[in-house]
Enzyme design. Sequence first.
Site, PDB file in Angstrom:
ATOM      1  N   HIS A   1       0.904  -1.151  -0.028  1.00  0.00           N
ATOM      2  CA  HIS A   1       0.117   0.104  -0.023  1.00  0.00           C
ATOM      3  C   HIS A   1       0.904   1.245   0.081  1.00  0.00           C
ATOM      4  O   HIS A   1       0.675   2.099  -0.687  1.00  0.00           O
ATOM      5  CB  HIS A   1      -0.923   0.083   1.245  1.00  0.00           C
ATOM      6  CG  HIS A   1      -1.782   1.062   1.265  1.00  0.00           C
ATOM      7  ND1 HIS A   1      -2.749   1.376   0.408  1.00  0.00           N
ATOM      8  CD2 HIS A   1      -1.817   2.268   2.036  1.00  0.00           C
ATOM      9  CE1 HIS A   1      -3.499   2.546   0.861  1.00  0.00           C
ATOM     10  NE2 HIS A   1      -2.949   2.968   1.731  1.00  0.00           N
TER      11      HIS A   1
ATOM     12  N   THR B   1      -4.032   0.230   5.955  1.00  0.00           N
ATOM     13  CA  THR B   1      -4.520  -0.781   4.872  1.00  0.00           C
ATOM     14  C   THR B   1      -3.866  -2.034   4.629  1.00  0.00           C
ATOM     15  O   THR B   1      -2.553  -2.036   4.463  1.00  0.00           O
ATOM     16  CB  THR B   1      -4.529   0.175   3.528  1.00  0.00           C
ATOM     17  OG1 THR B   1      -5.268   1.419   3.753  1.00  0.00           O
ATOM     18  CG2 THR B   1      -5.335  -0.546   2.413  1.00  0.00           C
TER      19      THR B   1
ATOM     20  N   GLU C   1      -9.122  -2.386   6.859  1.00  0.00           N
ATOM     21  CA  GLU C   1      -8.004  -2.507   7.804  1.00  0.00           C
ATOM     22  C   GLU C   1      -8.801  -3.527   9.121  1.00  0.00           C
ATOM     23  O   GLU C   1      -9.791  -3.586   8.995  1.00  0.00           O
ATOM     24  CB  GLU C   1      -7.805  -1.111   8.402  1.00  0.00           C
ATOM     25  CG  GLU C   1      -7.264  -0.065   7.447  1.00  0.00           C
ATOM     26  CD  GLU C   1      -6.881   1.307   8.108  1.00  0.00           C
ATOM     27  OE1 GLU C   1      -6.567   1.056   9.401  1.00  0.00           O
ATOM     28  OE2 GLU C   1      -6.905   2.254   7.294  1.00  0.00           O
TER      29      GLU C   1
END
Length: 439
Positions: free
Chosen positions: A138, A381, A233
């Site tokens: 990410h 994330t 998440e």
Amino acid sequence: MAPQSIIHIPADSPFSLANIPFGIFSTQSQPHPRPGVAVGEHILDLKVLVLEGIFTDCKVTFPSDVLTHTTLNAFAALGRPTISGVRAYIQSLLFQSSSPICSNPSLLERCTVKQIEATMHLPFDIGDFTDFTSSKTHAKNTHSGHGGVDADMFHPPRAAPGRVSTILSSGTPIVRPLGHLPTGAFPERSYSGPLEDRALDDLPLDAPVQLRTLARTTGFLLAPTNELDFELELAFFISVPTEHFERVPVEKTEEHIFGVVLLNDWSARDIQIPESLPFGAFNAKNFASTISPWVVTLDALEPFKIAHDIRRVPSYLVDKGDVTYDISVNMRVIPGGSVEREMGVARSCLRNSYWTFRQMLAFHTLSGCRMRTGDLIGTGTLSGEDTTSLCSLVEQRKHFPNRMFLQDGDEVVFTAWCGSPQGRVGFGECRGVVLPARL
């Protein structure tokens, strides 16, 4: 063979007897929020059990009135030994034929509520919210233009404070946010004509004069985001607080963690563009973060501990018990609320987090930062390297350019689980539907 619950639990339920997650709920007949645990498709009302004196036989001595409060804060602050003992006692109430619930049909009826008949609330009075950057994938996909990912994002760890006032319980609708959109930065999304005209053309005829002036003079358009996104998440809640200037060594951190929830850290990517440097996202992130209502305890996750991948960490975060949890996460979108058009968009796992829960908390207290009961810490994330495990649309669009950002009416649903369908430890759902902007 797993013990049979006196409350029916479907075979594929995320809320088996191995789970016993805690939450706060209310009902139409009793609108005052109170603690409960999820069991199959039902909720066991802990307040009813307290008022009936059921916890007097619990092997751990604790002030049972904490299970009548409107949040889990007081219960969580008692610490893991008490939490573990109470959870184990609740499990015994649900499968022992001699338990006071099993032997009293009237009590069983009064202390169970169907989940579909309950309203879920935030489980804690949340004091502070911190969100880490933990996925190297990410970070590479979203921050690589700001310098080297290794240097900038992971040595040392990186985290950012979030906005507690806009943390929402699952099911709360998300209103599309407004913000500054850079009209000239991306020609493919701009209009023809001079910069000021492009901004003006996109404003409704009845737009307030101050909006039209802003667009004409700054080159930015004040408008609803066109790039509403999700971030898949996990997050954990603090139980026992720390003292100010107290550092928690990594091996002691689990003494301060109550349990884990799903987290959707909603994002507006186009609003984020002018905010990213030098301070990072502001209005692009502060409008909403959604969490799942049931908090899965560390005891429930204990059987699913696995060794973490070998990686380079600072000396103060070296952990002899360097483990994470084998938690799978999944995200799907229901376009316009139409189940027939439902799309499975991403599937990932906690193993994609560079940092463990233990390391996140140890780093958070490195400076002596005080942690309070109910503080929430997000993983960031959880994107993996595979294209099917990219946990935000801004990343997915790099590989699937025709995939759109979220539209009004779209519903985003997160789920997570450990183990096989039988005896599964699951997190339930974290969901939110997108509503049009308020102009």
